[in-house]
Design a protein around this motif. Structure first.
Motif, PDB file in Angstrom:
ATOM      1  N   CYS A 147       0.803  -1.223   0.000  1.00  0.00           N
ATOM      2  CA  CYS A 147       0.000   0.000   0.000  1.00  0.00           C
ATOM      3  C   CYS A 147       0.846   1.288   0.000  1.00  0.00           C
ATOM      4  N   LEU A 148       1.949   1.264  -0.755  1.00  0.00           N
ATOM      5  CA  LEU A 148       2.756   2.489  -0.866  1.00  0.00           C
ATOM      6  C   LEU A 148       2.077   3.406  -1.884  1.00  0.00           C
ATOM      7  N   ALA A 149       1.760   4.600  -1.465  1.00  0.00           N
ATOM      8  CA  ALA A 149       1.102   5.534  -2.397  1.00  0.00           C
ATOM      9  C   ALA A 149       1.447   6.969  -2.043  1.00  0.00           C
ATOM     10  N   ILE A 150       1.643   7.767  -3.070  1.00  0.00           N
ATOM     11  CA  ILE A 150       1.887   9.210  -2.891  1.00  0.00           C
ATOM     12  C   ILE A 150       0.809   9.944  -3.674  1.00  0.00           C
ATOM     13  N   ASP A 151       0.252  10.974  -3.064  1.00  0.00           N
ATOM     14  CA  ASP A 151      -0.758  11.805  -3.729  1.00  0.00           C
ATOM     15  C   ASP A 151      -0.190  12.300  -5.079  1.00  0.00           C
ATOM     16  N   TYR A 171       1.936  15.358  -5.397  1.00  0.00           N
ATOM     17  CA  TYR A 171       3.247  15.422  -4.721  1.00  0.00           C
ATOM     18  C   TYR A 171       4.238  14.403  -5.270  1.00  0.00           C
ATOM     19  N   ARG A 172       3.908  13.762  -6.374  1.00  0.00           N
ATOM     20  CA  ARG A 172       4.831  12.749  -6.911  1.00  0.00           C
ATOM     21  C   ARG A 172       6.057  13.408  -7.537  1.00  0.00           C
ATOM     22  N   GLY A 173       7.111  12.611  -7.671  1.00  0.00           N
ATOM     23  CA  GLY A 173       8.325  13.103  -8.342  1.00  0.00           C
ATOM     24  C   GLY A 173       9.194  13.971  -7.459  1.00  0.00           C
ATOM     25  N   GLN A 174       8.956  13.985  -6.139  1.00  0.00           N
ATOM     26  CA  GLN A 174       9.810  14.773  -5.230  1.00  0.00           C
ATOM     27  C   GLN A 174      10.554  13.836  -4.267  1.00  0.00           C
ATOM     28  N   SER A 175      10.713  12.617  -4.652  1.00  0.00           N
ATOM     29  CA  SER A 175      11.404  11.585  -3.836  1.00  0.00           C
ATOM     30  C   SER A 175      10.683  11.276  -2.528  1.00  0.00           C
ATOM     31  N   LEU A 176       9.390  11.632  -2.447  1.00  0.00           N
ATOM     32  CA  LEU A 176       8.668  11.325  -1.203  1.00  0.00           C
ATOM     33  C   LEU A 176       8.390   9.825  -1.101  1.00  0.00           C
ATOM     34  N   GLY A 177       8.118   9.187  -2.279  1.00  0.00           N
ATOM     35  CA  GLY A 177       7.925   7.732  -2.281  1.00  0.00           C
ATOM     36  C   GLY A 177       9.195   7.061  -1.774  1.00  0.00           C
ATOM     37  N   GLU A 178      10.340   7.564  -2.232  1.00  0.00           N
ATOM     38  CA  GLU A 178      11.636   7.018  -1.814  1.00  0.00           C
ATOM     39  C   GLU A 178      11.840   7.212  -0.306  1.00  0.00           C
ATOM     40  N   GLU A 179      11.428   8.375   0.193  1.00  0.00           N
ATOM     41  CA  GLU A 179      11.597   8.652   1.634  1.00  0.00           C
ATOM     42  C   GLU A 179      10.755   7.671   2.471  1.00  0.00           C
ATOM     43  N   THR A 219       1.394  -4.901  -9.395  1.00  0.00           N
ATOM     44  CA  THR A 219       0.946  -5.163 -10.770  1.00  0.00           C
ATOM     45  C   THR A 219       1.429  -4.065 -11.732  1.00  0.00           C
ATOM     46  N   HIS A 220       1.645  -2.852 -11.220  1.00  0.00           N
ATOM     47  CA  HIS A 220       1.952  -1.720 -12.099  1.00  0.00           C
ATOM     48  C   HIS A 220       3.306  -1.055 -11.840  1.00  0.00           C
ATOM     49  N   THR A 221       3.918  -1.334 -10.699  1.00  0.00           N
ATOM     50  CA  THR A 221       5.011  -0.454 -10.276  1.00  0.00           C
ATOM     51  C   THR A 221       6.337  -1.178 -10.142  1.00  0.00           C
ATOM     52  N   GLN A 222       6.433  -2.301 -10.854  1.00  0.00           N
ATOM     53  CA  GLN A 222       7.615  -3.157 -10.745  1.00  0.00           C
ATOM     54  C   GLN A 222       8.930  -2.382 -10.963  1.00  0.00           C
ATOM     55  N   HIS A 223       8.963  -1.556 -12.002  1.00  0.00           N
ATOM     56  CA  HIS A 223      10.230  -0.907 -12.346  1.00  0.00           C
ATOM     57  C   HIS A 223      10.683   0.072 -11.278  1.00  0.00           C
ATOM     58  N   TRP A 224       9.718   0.779 -10.713  1.00  0.00           N
ATOM     59  CA  TRP A 224      10.088   1.756  -9.666  1.00  0.00           C
ATOM     60  C   TRP A 224      10.803   1.021  -8.522  1.00  0.00           C
ATOM     61  N   PHE A 225      10.270  -0.131  -8.137  1.00  0.00           N
ATOM     62  CA  PHE A 225      10.888  -0.864  -7.030  1.00  0.00           C
ATOM     63  C   PHE A 225      12.235  -1.455  -7.440  1.00  0.00           C
TER      64      PHE A 225
HETATM   65  C1  LIG Z   1       5.294   4.698  -7.001  1.00  0.00           C
HETATM   66  C2  LIG Z   1       5.102   5.979  -6.196  1.00  0.00           C
HETATM   67  C3  LIG Z   1       4.842   5.611  -4.745  1.00  0.00           C
HETATM   68  C4  LIG Z   1       6.377   6.815  -6.324  1.00  0.00           C
HETATM   69  O1  LIG Z   1       6.239   7.983  -5.535  1.00  0.00           O
HETATM   70  P1  LIG Z   1       7.084   9.338  -5.841  1.00  0.00           P
HETATM   71  O2  LIG Z   1       7.112  10.143  -4.612  1.00  0.00           O
HETATM   72  O3  LIG Z   1       6.596   9.962  -7.086  1.00  0.00           O
HETATM   73  O4  LIG Z   1       8.506   8.681  -6.096  1.00  0.00           O
HETATM   74  P2  LIG Z   1       9.885   9.361  -6.338  1.00  0.00           P
HETATM   75  O5  LIG Z   1       9.771  10.840  -6.432  1.00  0.00           O
HETATM   76  O6  LIG Z   1      10.798   8.776  -5.318  1.00  0.00           O
HETATM   77  O7  LIG Z   1      10.223   8.769  -7.780  1.00  0.00           O
HETATM   78  C5  LIG Z   1       9.676   9.354  -8.928  1.00  0.00           C
HETATM   79  C6  LIG Z   1      10.155   8.602 -10.177  1.00  0.00           C
HETATM   80  O8  LIG Z   1       9.503   7.313 -10.213  1.00  0.00           O
HETATM   81  C7  LIG Z   1       8.954   7.155 -11.511  1.00  0.00           C
HETATM   82  N1  LIG Z   1       7.781   6.293 -11.424  1.00  0.00           N
HETATM   83  C8  LIG Z   1       6.581   6.560 -10.869  1.00  0.00           C
HETATM   84  N2  LIG Z   1       5.754   5.496 -11.036  1.00  0.00           N
HETATM   85  C9  LIG Z   1       6.467   4.565 -11.710  1.00  0.00           C
HETATM   86  C10 LIG Z   1       6.167   3.254 -12.189  1.00  0.00           C
HETATM   87  N3  LIG Z   1       4.953   2.697 -12.048  1.00  0.00           N
HETATM   88  N4  LIG Z   1       7.141   2.570 -12.807  1.00  0.00           N
HETATM   89  C11 LIG Z   1       8.366   3.105 -13.000  1.00  0.00           C
HETATM   90  N5  LIG Z   1       8.714   4.348 -12.577  1.00  0.00           N
HETATM   91  C12 LIG Z   1       7.759   5.065 -11.947  1.00  0.00           C
HETATM   92  C13 LIG Z   1       8.581   8.556 -11.949  1.00  0.00           C
HETATM   93  O9  LIG Z   1       8.473   8.630 -13.362  1.00  0.00           O
HETATM   94  C14 LIG Z   1       9.791   9.332 -11.435  1.00  0.00           C
HETATM   95  O10 LIG Z   1      10.870   9.140 -12.320  1.00  0.00           O
HETATM   96  P3  LIG Z   1      11.904  10.325 -12.637  1.00  0.00           P
HETATM   97  O11 LIG Z   1      12.582  10.633 -11.329  1.00  0.00           O
HETATM   98  O12 LIG Z   1      12.818   9.702 -13.632  1.00  0.00           O
HETATM   99  O13 LIG Z   1      11.090  11.441 -13.153  1.00  0.00           O
HETATM  100  C15 LIG Z   1       3.932   6.832  -6.761  1.00  0.00           C
HETATM  101  O14 LIG Z   1       4.130   7.012  -8.142  1.00  0.00           O
HETATM  102  C16 LIG Z   1       2.577   6.235  -6.536  1.00  0.00           C
HETATM  103  O15 LIG Z   1       1.905   6.512  -5.564  1.00  0.00           O
HETATM  104  N6  LIG Z   1       2.122   5.387  -7.497  1.00  0.00           N
HETATM  105  C17 LIG Z   1       0.821   4.777  -7.405  1.00  0.00           C
HETATM  106  C18 LIG Z   1       0.746   3.715  -6.344  1.00  0.00           C
HETATM  107  C19 LIG Z   1       1.664   2.551  -6.595  1.00  0.00           C
HETATM  108  O16 LIG Z   1       1.915   2.122  -7.717  1.00  0.00           O
HETATM  109  N7  LIG Z   1       2.180   1.998  -5.474  1.00  0.00           N
HETATM  110  C20 LIG Z   1       2.992   0.830  -5.436  1.00  0.00           C
HETATM  111  C21 LIG Z   1       2.083  -0.249  -4.959  1.00  0.00           C
HETATM  112  S1  LIG Z   1       2.882  -1.741  -4.773  1.00  0.00           S
END
Ligand SMILES: CC(C)(COP(=O)(O)OP(=O)(O)OC[C@H]1O[C@@H](n2cnc3c(N)ncnc32)[C@H](O)[C@@H]1OP(=O)(O)O)[C@@H](O)C(=O)NCCC(=O)NCCS
Length: 428
Positions: free
Chosen positions: A351-355, A358-366, A388-394
């Motif tokens: 349940c990781l989620a950022i409004d 406010y995305r793209g400010q490294s808050l998800g990373e924090e 299902t959708h966020t594999q690459h971010w992780f």
């Molecule tokens: C994933 C999430 C938590 C990241 O939060 P955030 O605060 O924007 O993260 P950061 O600022 O640390 O990272 C932003 C980067 O992640 C990238 N990113 C966001 N969603 C992504 C995804 N689904 N896949 C790959 N990269 C993603 C952005 O494009 C951005 O890239 P950039 O720095 O090259 O521009 C947020 O996008 C979110 O709430 N997504 C919807 C919920 C979700 O998918 N949660 C995971 C559930 S398991």
């Protein structure tokens, strides 16, 4: 391609956004005397400073020399007094300070000359009388004599930095009346970074001090932690100095003096390796309470409707609220994440989620870093998550792909075959 080549290219790629972000920014770096007395560490660090310079970063190096001064005074059988953990500098001790600090400066300059020659970089390190000091004065009836404090910095230092040179500042500074003062250089580093509105202040401190501090802190969290009575004096002082400098320095990094490479790790890797104090953040990261349930629901409901997050009802959130962490700005929940233990060594991040605003400010990373730190402190060595959708971010944050069969047995039983979520895992 060999593994070492793959690692090299991947690391360089990962560093690329940070290189762009730091170019032309001012960085103040504090080296305590303990660090300088380790010649190997000093030589390594000088090479890294040359690298920073070559990447377009403007570096101000501030030196401490406490252990070296202690050794000189001891060698001459001289004793000194302290008050409020600060040394009182007597007039007749000043020549020893000048001699010792001159020696330390020469040591740094020598290491620097070697580093710039090795890297074929024709840069110079320059020291000057930029810092204007004033007497610390008489406190509690005790005259600090030639112990001074930072009064201001001569703006000419900017010409040195803009001219492509590295500025070197020692613990000695002068008043406008021509008197010599010994300054606490760590305090001085904070003052200089504030006066120059530096992007970063990077401080080497003891590994023991760092053990008491989390990986990242906002100013609000810093204020709360600074009040902790069990905190060692050094940690308290660092946090207090960070609070005093307010929001003038964007980020303060605390690094272990046993790890010279911490400088590059902190600047160019996603996870860093010390403690980062954000002063440019106004949000609060904290454990969730029952009152937060509606805020969390508002945040996750649109993501549940899109199938990005699995469905959680108000009732289930209320039951499981102790597993949740939230990010809050102005009483509004703008981020959440949950940590569910599976067994003693395994846990699931969910349940990781950022409004979206406010995305793209490294808050998800924090949030992710906070959850990882919490899990590690609880003895968890593998963190799983299903997505299902966020594999690459992780994956970009150090997770690797696994299979449902790798989940601990009790979690496998609840794996939803219809959703076909990807299983990711990370060793902590
Ligand atoms: C994933 C999430 C938590 C990241 O939060 P955030 O605060 O924007 O993260 P950061 O600022 O640390 O990272 C932003 C980067 O992640 C990238 N990113 C966001 N969603 C992504 C995804 N689904 N896949 C790959 N990269 C993603 C952005 O494009 C951005 O890239 P950039 O720095 O090259 O521009 C947020 O996008 C979110 O709430 N997504 C919807 C919920 C979700 O998918 N949660 C995971 C559930 S398991």
């Amino acid at each position: 391609m060999r593994q070492s080549e793959l690692d090299f290219t991947n690391n360089l790629r990962q560093a690329s956004p940070y290189i762009a972000q730091h170019r032309n920014k001012t960085l103040v770096l504090y080296l305590p005397g303990e660090f300088i007395s380790n010649l190997k560490a000093l030589q390594q660090l000088c090479k890294d400073v040359v690298l920073l310079h070559n990447l377009g970063i403007k570096v101000v190096l501030t030196l401490g020399a406490s252990p070296q001064i202690d050794a000189t005074l001891n060698r001459h059988h001289l004793t000194w007094q302290t008050h409020q953990n600060t040394r009182i500098t007597e007039a007749n001790h000043l020549p020893y300070f000048q001699e010792t600090i001159g020696g330390v400066r020469a040591q740094v300059e020598a290491a620097f000359s070697q580093a710039s020659a090795e890297q074929k970089s024709h840069i110079t390190i320059v020291s000057g009388n930029w810092v204007i000091a004033q007497p610390k004065g008489v406190i509690d009836g005790i005259d600090f004599q030639h112990t001074g404090t930072f009064r201001k910095i001569n703006s000419a230092i900017q010409n040195t930095l803009d001219g492509g040179q590295i500025a070197l500042i020692t613990p000695l500074a002068y008043s406008l009346t021509g008197e010599v003062f010994n300054l606490n250089t760590r305090d001085q580093a904070f003052a200089i970074a504030s006066a120059l509105s530096a992007e970063k202040l990077m401080i080497f401190t003891s590994a023991d001090t760092l053990l008491q501090l989390p990986k990242s802190l906002s100013l609000t969290e810093t204020a709360a932690l600074a009040q902790t009575p069990s905190l060692a004096i050094e940690a308290q002082r660092l946090l207090q100095s960070a609070l005093n400098s307010g929001r003038k320095i964007n980020r303060i990094h605390l690094m272990s003096q046993d790890m010279p490479s911490a400088l590059l790790m902190e600047l160019f890797s996603r996870e860093g390796c010390g403690t980062l104090i954000y002063t440019d953040r106004y949000h609060q990261l904290r454990r969730a309470q029952l009152d937060d349930v509606m805020g969390i629901l508002n945040l996750i409901q649109p993501l549940q409707q899109q199938g990005i997050l699995t469905t959680r009802t108000q009732a289930s959130l209320e039951l499981e609220i102790d597993h949740y962490w939230v990010l809050e700005i102005d009483h509004r929940i703008i981020g959440c994440a949950a940590l569910y233990p599976i067994d003693a060594n395994h846990a699931e991040l969910a349940c990781l989620a950022i409004d979206p605003d406010y995305r793209g400010q490294s808050l998800g990373e924090e949030l992710l870093n906070a959850i990882q730190t919490k899990a590690k402190h609880s003895g968890i060595h593998t963190l799983f998550l299903l997505t299902t959708h966020t594999q690459h971010w992780f994956i970009e944050h150090g997770f690797i792909e696994g299979t449902p069969a790798q989940l601990p047995k009790q979690r496998q039983a609840y794996y939803n075959n219809q959703r076909q979520s990807k299983v990711l895992k990370k060793s902590l």
